[in-house]
Write a protein that holds these residues in place. Sequence first.
Motif, short mmCIF file in Angstrom:
data_model
loop_
_atom_site.label_atom_id
_atom_site.label_comp_id
_atom_site.label_asym_id
_atom_site.label_seq_id
_atom_site.Cartn_x
_atom_site.Cartn_y
_atom_site.Cartn_z
N GLU A 53 0.82 -1.21 0.00
CA GLU A 53 0.00 0.00 0.00
C GLU A 53 0.85 1.26 0.00
OE1 GLU A 53 -4.36 -0.61 1.87
OE2 GLU A 53 -2.75 -0.39 3.34
N HIS A 54 1.96 1.25 0.74
CA HIS A 54 2.77 2.46 0.82
C HIS A 54 3.35 2.83 -0.53
CE1 HIS A 54 5.28 -1.00 1.46
NE2 HIS A 54 6.42 -0.30 1.45
N PHE A 55 3.65 1.84 -1.38
CA PHE A 55 4.13 2.15 -2.72
C PHE A 55 3.05 2.86 -3.54
CE2 PHE A 55 6.86 -1.90 -2.29
CZ PHE A 55 7.85 -1.20 -1.63
N GLU A 56 1.84 2.32 -3.49
CA GLU A 56 0.78 2.85 -4.35
C GLU A 56 0.37 4.27 -3.96
OE1 GLU A 56 0.11 1.32 -7.03
OE2 GLU A 56 1.35 -0.37 -6.40
N VAL A 57 0.21 4.52 -2.65
CA VAL A 57 -0.24 5.86 -2.25
C VAL A 57 0.85 6.91 -2.50
CG1 VAL A 57 -1.94 5.05 -0.58
CG2 VAL A 57 0.42 5.43 0.17
N ASN A 58 2.12 6.54 -2.29
CA ASN A 58 3.19 7.51 -2.51
C ASN A 58 3.42 7.77 -3.99
OD1 ASN A 58 4.29 8.43 0.09
ND2 ASN A 58 4.65 6.26 0.46
N LEU A 62 2.96 11.56 -5.53
CA LEU A 62 4.01 12.23 -6.31
C LEU A 62 3.51 12.57 -7.71
CD1 LEU A 62 7.05 10.05 -5.18
CD2 LEU A 62 6.77 12.51 -4.76
N TRP A 63 2.76 11.64 -8.33
CA TRP A 63 2.21 11.94 -9.65
C TRP A 63 1.28 13.14 -9.58
CZ3 TRP A 63 -2.60 12.41 -11.81
CH2 TRP A 63 -2.66 12.45 -13.20
N LEU A 85 -5.85 7.14 -9.06
CA LEU A 85 -5.77 7.53 -7.66
C LEU A 85 -5.17 8.93 -7.52
CD1 LEU A 85 -6.12 6.89 -4.69
CD2 LEU A 85 -3.95 5.61 -4.74
N GLY A 86 -4.18 9.25 -8.35
CA GLY A 86 -3.60 10.59 -8.31
C GLY A 86 -4.61 11.66 -8.67
N MET A 87 -5.49 11.38 -9.62
CA MET A 87 -6.54 12.35 -9.97
C MET A 87 -7.50 12.55 -8.80
SD MET A 87 -7.31 11.23 -13.92
CE MET A 87 -8.65 12.41 -14.10
N LEU A 88 -7.82 11.47 -8.09
CA LEU A 88 -8.67 11.61 -6.91
C LEU A 88 -7.97 12.43 -5.83
CD1 LEU A 88 -10.23 8.03 -6.65
CD2 LEU A 88 -11.32 10.12 -7.47
N PHE A 89 -6.67 12.23 -5.68
CA PHE A 89 -5.91 13.04 -4.72
C PHE A 89 -5.96 14.52 -5.10
CE2 PHE A 89 -2.86 9.46 -3.18
CZ PHE A 89 -3.87 9.00 -2.34
N LYS A 90 -5.89 14.81 -6.39
CA LYS A 90 -5.97 16.20 -6.84
C LYS A 90 -7.34 16.80 -6.54
CE LYS A 90 -2.67 16.29 -10.70
NZ LYS A 90 -2.52 16.55 -12.15
N VAL A 98 -9.60 8.54 0.86
CA VAL A 98 -9.84 8.57 -0.59
C VAL A 98 -9.29 7.31 -1.24
CG1 VAL A 98 -9.28 9.78 -2.73
CG2 VAL A 98 -9.87 11.08 -0.68
N ALA A 99 -8.08 6.93 -0.84
CA ALA A 99 -7.45 5.74 -1.41
C ALA A 99 -8.24 4.48 -1.06
CB ALA A 99 -6.01 5.61 -0.91
N ARG A 100 -8.69 4.37 0.19
CA ARG A 100 -9.47 3.19 0.59
C ARG A 100 -10.83 3.17 -0.11
NH1 ARG A 100 -6.18 0.53 3.04
NH2 ARG A 100 -5.12 1.09 4.97
N GLY A 101 -11.39 4.35 -0.33
CA GLY A 101 -12.66 4.41 -1.06
C GLY A 101 -12.52 3.86 -2.46
#
Length: 505
Positions: A53-58, A62-63, A85-90, A98-101
């Motif tokens: 998980e830590h790889f995917e969220v980081n 960064l993206w 996932l990066g677009m959702l973070f934006k 957000v990531a778990r959703g």
Amino acid sequence: MSSENRYPIGANGRISAIWNRPLIFWGGWCVLVVLIATCLGSNLPEIQIGPDEHFEVNKSLLWAKGYPLYTRIWNDQPPLYTVLLGMLFKCFGPSIIVARGLAAGFGLLLLTAFFIAVKRTSGSLAACVASFCLITAPEVVKVGISVMLEVPAIATGLCALLPLYRWKNNSGRSWLMASGLVFGAALQVKYTALILLPALTVEIVLLSWQKERTSRIMQSLDNCVVWFGIVAIAFLLIGMVLSSGYGEAWQSHFSPASRRVAETRSLTFSILALLEHQEGLWGGVAGLLFATIDRGWRQTALPVTLLATAIGIFCCHRPYWDYYYLYIAVPLAWLTGYAIVGLLRFAWAEGAKGFFRSPWMRLFSYLIGSVLVVTSLTEGGTRLMSQVEEIRHLPSVHDREAISKMKEFASQTKWIYCMDNSIYAFYAGLPVIPELAVLPRKRFWSGQINDEQIAAIVQRYRPEQVMLTCPEPPEALKAFMASTYVLVCDEDSCFLYVEKSLINK
């Protein structure tokens, strides 16, 4: 034709009709999601569940901050999930909620696509039973809510089946092409979706034979060529749009150096792993035997092909990780649902013919079906509760002193380097060094990075914070760490260092 239609039973027919109503269907899934979320408890957003998980969220964070994959962020996986996932973070901010959703959404998509696929071939009751068996299989709940790539890949891959079922009843090839587009997208989530490729090919061939009356072989080949062509086009187009890279993936997964590493030899799949999923093992065996006796190979062609493909690949490929079992759990759950409902239907149906006409054979079918039901409820239910309890009791990161310390110096921090546990950096809102955001073991095994290269990158970035998982820094970093950093936190194998100049400010 499924056994549901060939051997109708009044009560079962009424139950099947219930699941054909969209409101009840979606309502049932929503209730299931709420129940699982309630059982998991409120600490779900404060833990790391899956190992990657830590790889995917980081990567996604960064993206979202503008750092490109492959050129700045090392990545041996396709980009589609990271970009999504990066677009959702934006849009909503870099939150683990957000990531778990997103992860839970793909988990629900997997269950929905699986239910519909089983329902199309074996009926609604078999789909209900198979869905329960899938939820209770090893690793499924855990990986289903983890911010990882396995569930999104197989969920999207199974969604490629749904247009095929529409194509079966329509002229032209638009739905066939739509299926190819969906599967091309699945491959841009994770390459392991290729495990589904033989099963989908078999399904296209069988559907072609049902659709065509003449020249079946040529039509089947023609349809397969069209579908494979669309898959390739979709895969390449998505890769071009998202600037996908393939060199890292090839080296990580097929480098001769990786196979020579002693650690990979212990990370192999053993067929004995099926003994930990006994209701799935016996349900799969019963499904195969029942399909042979009842000549139900059309209903079981896809799960049988998928099961054989997954076991064959995992027996040959290293390393094998526990969460790959998902690709075995899906066909075993499918076969178990088919076996339970089929056996009980034949035992109860009026006017059973042929092999099942004998009262003794019907009694035997009833006993086997009942044993499978009891085993699935007891073994599967116990495992489900065990998985939920395991997740609930994972250590929370909310009250970690290391995270508090990270946040204390966050305003003065541009970069942080984490030897491992980079999920802490994400919770603290700190960006990790892009080139070192993803440091799986296979990157070391394949010779794509080593301690000296890491030390050079760390010294070039000169991060304000460094978190190690061992008391002593690696030899290549010792001198630099001693002259530049001071230890501010020592907590459960988390050794946080900050630049000396920050202490004096």
